[in-house]
Motif scaffolding. Structure first.
Motif, short mmCIF file in Angstrom:
data_model
loop_
_atom_site.label_atom_id
_atom_site.label_comp_id
_atom_site.label_asym_id
_atom_site.label_seq_id
_atom_site.Cartn_x
_atom_site.Cartn_y
_atom_site.Cartn_z
N GLN A 1 0.81 -1.21 0.00
CA GLN A 1 0.00 0.00 0.00
C GLN A 1 0.85 1.26 0.00
O GLN A 1 0.47 2.28 -0.57
CB GLN A 1 -0.94 0.00 1.21
N ARG A 2 2.02 1.22 0.63
CA ARG A 2 2.86 2.40 0.71
C ARG A 2 3.93 2.45 -0.39
O ARG A 2 4.31 3.53 -0.87
CB ARG A 2 3.54 2.45 2.10
N TYR A 3 4.40 1.27 -0.78
CA TYR A 3 5.51 1.23 -1.73
C TYR A 3 5.04 1.34 -3.18
O TYR A 3 5.65 2.06 -4.00
CB TYR A 3 6.29 -0.07 -1.54
N VAL A 4 3.95 0.64 -3.51
CA VAL A 4 3.49 0.63 -4.91
C VAL A 4 3.15 2.02 -5.42
O VAL A 4 3.52 2.41 -6.54
CB VAL A 4 2.30 -0.34 -5.08
N PRO A 5 2.46 2.88 -4.67
CA PRO A 5 2.16 4.23 -5.17
C PRO A 5 3.40 5.05 -5.49
O PRO A 5 3.35 5.95 -6.34
CB PRO A 5 1.35 4.86 -4.03
N THR A 6 4.53 4.76 -4.81
CA THR A 6 5.74 5.53 -5.10
C THR A 6 6.30 5.23 -6.49
O THR A 6 7.12 5.99 -7.01
CB THR A 6 6.82 5.25 -4.05
N MET A 7 5.86 4.11 -7.08
CA MET A 7 6.33 3.75 -8.43
C MET A 7 5.46 4.37 -9.52
O MET A 7 5.78 4.27 -10.71
CB MET A 7 6.34 2.22 -8.59
N THR A 8 4.36 5.00 -9.13
CA THR A 8 3.46 5.60 -10.13
C THR A 8 4.17 6.67 -10.98
O THR A 8 3.96 6.73 -12.20
CB THR A 8 2.23 6.19 -9.43
N PRO A 9 5.00 7.55 -10.41
CA PRO A 9 5.71 8.52 -11.26
C PRO A 9 6.57 7.85 -12.35
O PRO A 9 6.81 8.46 -13.39
CB PRO A 9 6.56 9.31 -10.28
N ILE A 10 7.07 6.63 -12.05
CA ILE A 10 7.86 5.94 -13.09
C ILE A 10 6.98 5.65 -14.30
O ILE A 10 7.40 5.78 -15.46
CB ILE A 10 8.47 4.65 -12.52
N LEU A 11 5.74 5.22 -14.00
CA LEU A 11 4.80 4.97 -15.11
C LEU A 11 4.46 6.26 -15.84
O LEU A 11 4.32 6.27 -17.09
CB LEU A 11 3.52 4.32 -14.56
N ALA A 12 4.33 7.35 -15.08
CA ALA A 12 4.07 8.64 -15.73
C ALA A 12 5.25 9.04 -16.62
O ALA A 12 5.06 9.59 -17.71
CB ALA A 12 3.81 9.71 -14.67
N LEU A 13 6.47 8.74 -16.16
CA LEU A 13 7.65 9.02 -16.98
C LEU A 13 7.63 8.18 -18.25
O LEU A 13 7.93 8.68 -19.35
CB LEU A 13 8.91 8.74 -16.17
N ARG A 14 7.29 6.90 -18.10
CA ARG A 14 7.17 6.04 -19.29
C ARG A 14 6.15 6.59 -20.28
O ARG A 14 6.41 6.69 -21.49
CB ARG A 14 6.77 4.63 -18.85
#
Length: 569
Positions: free
Chosen positions: A279-292
Motif C-alpha cells: 500500500q505504501r511502496y506501490v504508489p511511489t512507483m506511479t511517477p515511473i509509469l508517468a515518466l514512461r
C-alpha cells in the motif's frame, strides 16, 4: 528517319524517363508513408506491451499481500488481487486486439508463452494461498514470486520487437523509446525490489545474506536505470515528471526499503507487513509509469509528425508527378500543334510548289512567331510563283500567237507560204521514205486584178477571204491549204494519185464558181479559179519540182480559157 517519327520516338523516351523518375520518387514517398504508418502501429503495440508488462508487475503487489498473510485470509486482499488480475487481463486483451489489427494471428502467437506462464503462475499462487499461512514455507513463497517475476520479461520481449520496428521507421524517436524501455525496466526492478521483501516480512525473519546480495544488486541496477532515464536535455513536462520520479520513488519509495533493511540488520521487528508495504511502496512507483507514458507520448508526437510529413510528401510527390505529366503532355500537344503540324503543312506546301501546284495556301500567315514568318514567306513564294506562272502562260500564249501569226496569212487566216513549205517538206520526206505519191494543187482567182480595178481592193480582199473559206470547208483533215501569194493558193492533199488530186481540184473549182459573192454595195460577184495539178512518187518527189510543174499546169489552164483544171504531163 522522318521528323514526325523522330519526334514520336523522342517523346516516348522522354515520357518513359519522366514516368520512371516520377514513379521512383512517388514509390519512395509511398514507402516512407507506409513505413511511418507501420511504425505508428508498432508504436501503439509497444505502448500496449509496456502497459501489459506494467500490469503484470503491478499484479505482484496484491500477490505479495495475499501470500504474506500471517493468520487468516483477508477478503479485502483477495479482492485487490482479483482487481489486479482483471487489470492485467484487460491490458493483455488490448494488446491482443492491437496484434490482431496489425498482423492477425501471426503475431498473436507471441503471447502464447506469456498466457501459458501466466496461467501457471496464477495457479501456483492460488494453490499456495489456499494453504494456511503457518504452513507456507519460504521456498514455496520464493517459487511463487519467481514465477511472477518470469512473466514480465515475456511481455518486455514482445515490446522489444515492436520497439525495434518503431525505431526502424522513426530513427529520430529511438532515444525516447529507449528511455521508455528503461522506465519500464525501472518499474520492473523497483517492483522486484519490493517483492524481495515479501518472504522476510511474511516469515518475520531477517534477510538472509543471499537476500542482502540480491537487494544490493537490484539497487545497483535501479541506480543505473535512473542515470539512463535522467540523462536527458528535454524540458517541459518531461523534466517535471523526471523530477517527480526522483522525489517520490527515489526519495520515499527507496526509503521504505532502507528502513526495512535497517530493521533487519538491527534485529528489530518489522513495522510493516506485505500488504502495508504494498500500500505504501506501490504508489511511489506511479511517477515511473508517468515518466514512461511521457516518453511514449513524446515518441508518439514525433512519430505522428513524421507520419504527417510523409503524408504531405506523398501528396506533393503525387500531385507534382501529375502536374509534370500534364505539363509535359500539354507542352507536347502545343509543340505538335504549333510547330510540328505547321512544319508538316509547310513541307507539303513546298513540295506542291516544287511540283507546280499553287492551288492551296498553307495558311497560318497571321501568326506572330517564327512559324508565322516562315508561313508568310511561303505565302509570298506561292504568290510569286503564281505570278511567274501567269507570266509564263502569257509568254507562251504570246509565243503561240506569234508562231501562229508567223505561219498564218493575216488576211485569210490560212497558212502562209512559209508554213506551207515547212509542212509540205515533212510530208514529202515521208512520201520519199514510204514511196508514196504526193500531189499539189495550185490555183488562183481569175481576173482578180479586174475585180480590184472595178470594185476596189476591199472587194478584192473579200474575194480572197471568201475563196479561202470555201476551199477550207471542202477540204478534209490532213489536207493542207495555204496562200501562196497574191491571189494564188496551194493545196496539198493527203497521199493520193494524180487522178484523185484532179478530182479534188474539180470539186473545189465548182464550189468556188457556184457560190456568188455579195459585195458591200449589194452587187453580186461571181468568182472563178483556174487549177494546176502535179504529182510525184518516191525519191523523185521534191516540193520545188511539184510547185513548178503545178504552176506550168496552171498557166496551161489560163491559156485554155480559165475556170478549169489542168494537170502536169
Amino acid at each position: 528517319m522522318k521528323l514526325t517519327r523522330l519526334l514520336s520516338l523522342s517523346t516516348a523516351v522522354l515520357a518513359l524517363l519522366v514516368c520512371g523518375m516520377l514513379g521512383h520518387i512517388t514509390r519512395n514517398a509511398w514507402l516512407r508513408y507506409d513505413a511511418t504508418g507501420s511504425g505508428l502501429q508498432a508504436l501503439r503495440l509497444t505502448h500496449a506491451a509496456m502497459v501489459a508488462a506494467e500490469k503484470l508487475s503491478f499484479e505482484r503487489g496484491p500477490v505479495n499481500a495475499v501470500l504474506g498473510e500471517r493468520f487468516t485470509a483477508d477478503p479485502a486482499r483477495r479482492e485487490r488481487l482479483q482487481r489486479g488480475r482483471a487489470a492485467t487481463d484487460l491490458a493483455l486483451m488490448q494488446l491482443e486486439r492491437e496484434l490482431l489489427a496489425d498482423d492477425g494471428m501471426t503475431r498473436q502467437t507471441v503471447l502464447a508463452p506469456l498466457r501459458a506462464a501466466l496461467d501457471t503462475a496464477r495457479h501456483s499462487v492460488d494453490q499456495l494461498a489456499a494453504v494456511p499461512p503457518a504452513e507456507r514455507t519460504p521456498e514455496q513463497l520464493k517459487q511463487a514470486i519467481e514465477q511472477m517475476f518470469g512473466l514480465v520479461p515475456l511481455a518486455l520481449d514482445a515490446a522489444a520487437s515492436y520497439t525495434q520496428a518503431s525505431e526502424l521507421a522513426y530513427p529520430r524517436i529511438t532515444r525516447a523509446l529507449i528511455k521508455a524501455r528503461y522506465a519500464v525496466e525501472l518499474r520492473e526492478y523497483a517492483g522486484r525490489l519490493g517483492s524481495l521483501l515479501t518472504v522476510p516480512l511474511t516469515t518475520r525473519q531477517p534477510l538472509t545474506p543471499a537476500e542482502y546480495t540480491r537487494l544490493q544488486m537490484l539497487r545497483g541496477r535501479i541506480a543505473q536505470l535512473r542515470q539512463q532515464v535522467q540523462a536527458t536535455d528535454s524540458g517541459g513536462n518531461l523534466a517535471i515528471v523526471t523530477q517527480r520520479v526522483d522525489d517520490i520513488y527515489f526519495g520515499e519509495g527507496l526509503q521504505l526499503v532502507t528502513d526495512i533493511e535497517q530493521a533487519s540488520r538491527a534485529g528489530r521487528a518489522y513495522d510493516l507487513d506485505t500488504a502495508q508495504l504494498a500500500q505504501r511502496y506501490v504508489p511511489t512507483m506511479t511517477p515511473i509509469l508517468a515518466l514512461r507514458d511521457e516518453l511514449l507520448q513524446e515518441a508518439q508526437t514525433q512519430a505522428q509528425n513524421d507520419h504527417e510529413h510523409a503524408r504531405r510528401e506523398l501528396w506533393i510527390a503525387t500531385l507534382s508527378g501529375i502536374a509534370i505529366l500534364l505539363s509535359l503532355t500539354l507542352l507536347l500537344l502545343i509543340v505538335r500543334r504549333r510547330v510540328i503540324v505547321p512544319l508538316l503543312r509547310a513541307t507539303r506546301a513546298v513540295i506542291r510548289l516544287g511540283n507546280g501546284d499553287y492551288s492551296r495556301d498553307s495558311g497560318g500567315s497571321q501568326r506572330a512567331d517564327e512559324i508565322g514568318d516562315m508561313l508568310r514567306a511561303l505565302a509570298t513564294l506561292r504568290t510569286n510563283s503564281i505570278e511567274r506562272q501567269q507570266l509564263e502562260l502569257e509568254r507562251q500564249s504570246l509565243i503561240d500567237e506569234l508562231r501562229l501569226r508567223a505561219n498564218t496569212d493575216y488576211l485569210t487566216g490560212i497558212l502562209n507560204r512559209r508554213a506551207f513549205v515547212a509542212a509540205s517538206n515533212q510530208r514529202l520526206q515521208r512520201a520519199r521514205d514510204c514511196r508514196e505519191t504526193l500531189a499539189v494543187l495550185l490555183f488562183d482567182i481569175d481576173h482578180f486584178k479586174a475585180v480590184n480595178d472595178a470594185h476596189g481592193h476591199e472587194a478584192g480582199d473579200q474575194v480572197l477571204i471568201r475563196v479561202a473559206a470555201l476551199v477550207r470547208d471542202e477540204l478534209r483533215d490532213g489536207e493542207i491549204l495555204a496562200r501562196h501569194g497574191g491571189e494564188e493558193f496551194v493545196v496539198m492533199p493527203a497521199y493520193c494519185q494524180l487522178e484523185q488530186a484532179c478530182a479534188l481540184a474539180e470539186r473545189l473549182r465548182l464550189a468556188i464558181a457556184s457560190v456568188p459573192l455579195t459585195l458591200a454595195d449589194g452587187q453580186l460577184l461571181r468568182v472563178t479559179a483556174s487549177f494546176g495539178v502535179a504529182s510525184a512518187t518516191g525519191p523523185a518527189a521534191a516540193l520545188d519540182d511539184l510547185l513548178h510543174a503545178a504552176d506550168l499546169a496552171l498557166y496551161s489552164a489560163k491559156r485554155k480559157g480559165r475556170n478549169r483544171v489542168e494537170s502536169a504531163a
